[in-house]
Design an enzyme around this catalytic site. Structure first.
Site, PDB file in Angstrom:
ATOM      1  N   ASP A  47       0.857  -1.178   0.000  1.00 53.61           N
ATOM      2  CA  ASP A  47       0.000   0.000   0.000  1.00 53.61           C
ATOM      3  C   ASP A  47       0.902   1.241   0.000  1.00 53.61           C
ATOM      4  O   ASP A  47       2.096   1.161   0.321  1.00 53.61           O
ATOM      5  CB  ASP A  47      -0.888  -0.036   1.248  1.00 53.61           C
ATOM      6  CG  ASP A  47      -1.822   1.147   1.342  1.00 53.61           C
ATOM      7  OD1 ASP A  47      -2.283   1.638   0.293  1.00 53.61           O
ATOM      8  OD2 ASP A  47      -2.091   1.601   2.470  1.00 53.61           O
TER       9      ASP A  47
ATOM     10  N   GLU B 284      -0.345   5.067   0.888  1.00 52.62           N
ATOM     11  CA  GLU B 284      -0.654   6.036   1.948  1.00 52.62           C
ATOM     12  C   GLU B 284      -0.747   5.343   3.304  1.00 52.62           C
ATOM     13  O   GLU B 284      -1.387   4.303   3.452  1.00 52.62           O
ATOM     14  CB  GLU B 284      -1.966   6.759   1.642  1.00 52.62           C
ATOM     15  CG  GLU B 284      -1.880   7.674   0.442  1.00 52.62           C
ATOM     16  CD  GLU B 284      -3.190   8.374   0.169  1.00 52.62           C
ATOM     17  OE1 GLU B 284      -3.575   9.247   0.967  1.00 52.62           O
ATOM     18  OE2 GLU B 284      -3.848   8.037  -0.830  1.00 52.62           O
TER      19      GLU B 284
END
Length: 201
Positions: A7, A9
């Site tokens: 991922d 953020e």
């Protein structure tokens, strides 16, 4: 062959919407996928808030220009890419991600795209595919890769659980408590060591 899916953020860079919330003084925009599992619902709500306050892409990009990767993120990625392929799987948008990818030495990212009006108003968004992170992991597995996945939010759980090895990173106490079978880490050195162990290195 292994490929690591991360991922963006909350893992490699600060949450863009939280930074924009702080820059604009609009607390409603602090809500992220850590808080709302339904991404479509979350984005429609965000766009309504932007419209109400007459804010668009330019204002968000101005905030993003001042965001730096988390301390140690670039070094972590550089070392990780020295021994395995890496793809960042993010529900962010191309128009947000590019300056952040530059600061991370241009890792590969699969994300979505915004629809904008000539005025800069964000009128909608186009998802790359349904359940993009899980769908991508399964597609990579279908062409011979063993996947390792890590993220911090509700929308990362699918790819984490579907992978040969998966880890929570800098997640919330609730997500960690609700998923006790997933190892959870807070330091890049811990995550790097866990990925190496999963690969047998």
């Amino acid at each position: 062959m292994f490929i690591t899916c991360l991922d963006m953020e909350g893992v490699l860079v600060p949450e863009i919407w939280i930074a924009f919330s702080e820059a604009t003084g609009i607390p409603e925009l602090r809500r992220t996928t850590r808080d709302e599992p339904d991404y479509d619902k979350l984005m429609k709500w965000r766009l309504a808030v932007l419209k109400e306050h007459k804010l668009g892409l330019t204002e968000i990009q101005n905030t993003i220009a001042g965001i730096d990767p988390m301390p140690g993120a670039k070094e972590f990625l550089d070392e990780l890419r020295s021994f395995t392929q890496v793809i960042i799987l993010s529900d962010t948008f191309e128009q947000f991600a590019a300056p952040l990818m530059k600061k991370l030495n241009w890792p590969t990212i699969f994300c979505n795209t915004l629809e904008t009006a000539p005025s800069g108003e964000i009128t909608g968004y186009k998802m790359r595919c349904e359940k993009s992170k899980l769908t991508t992991v399964r597609a990579l597995q279908s062409i011979g890769f063993d996947t390792i996945a890590s993220g911090d939010s509700f929308n990362d759980l699918g790819m984490i659980n579907a992978s040969k090895a998966g880890f929570l990173f800098k997640s919330t106490p609730k997500i960690i408590a609700d998923n006790p079978s997933i190892p959870a880490y807070t330091e890049f050195s811990e995550l790097l060591a866990a990925i190496k162990r999963a690969m047998g290195i």
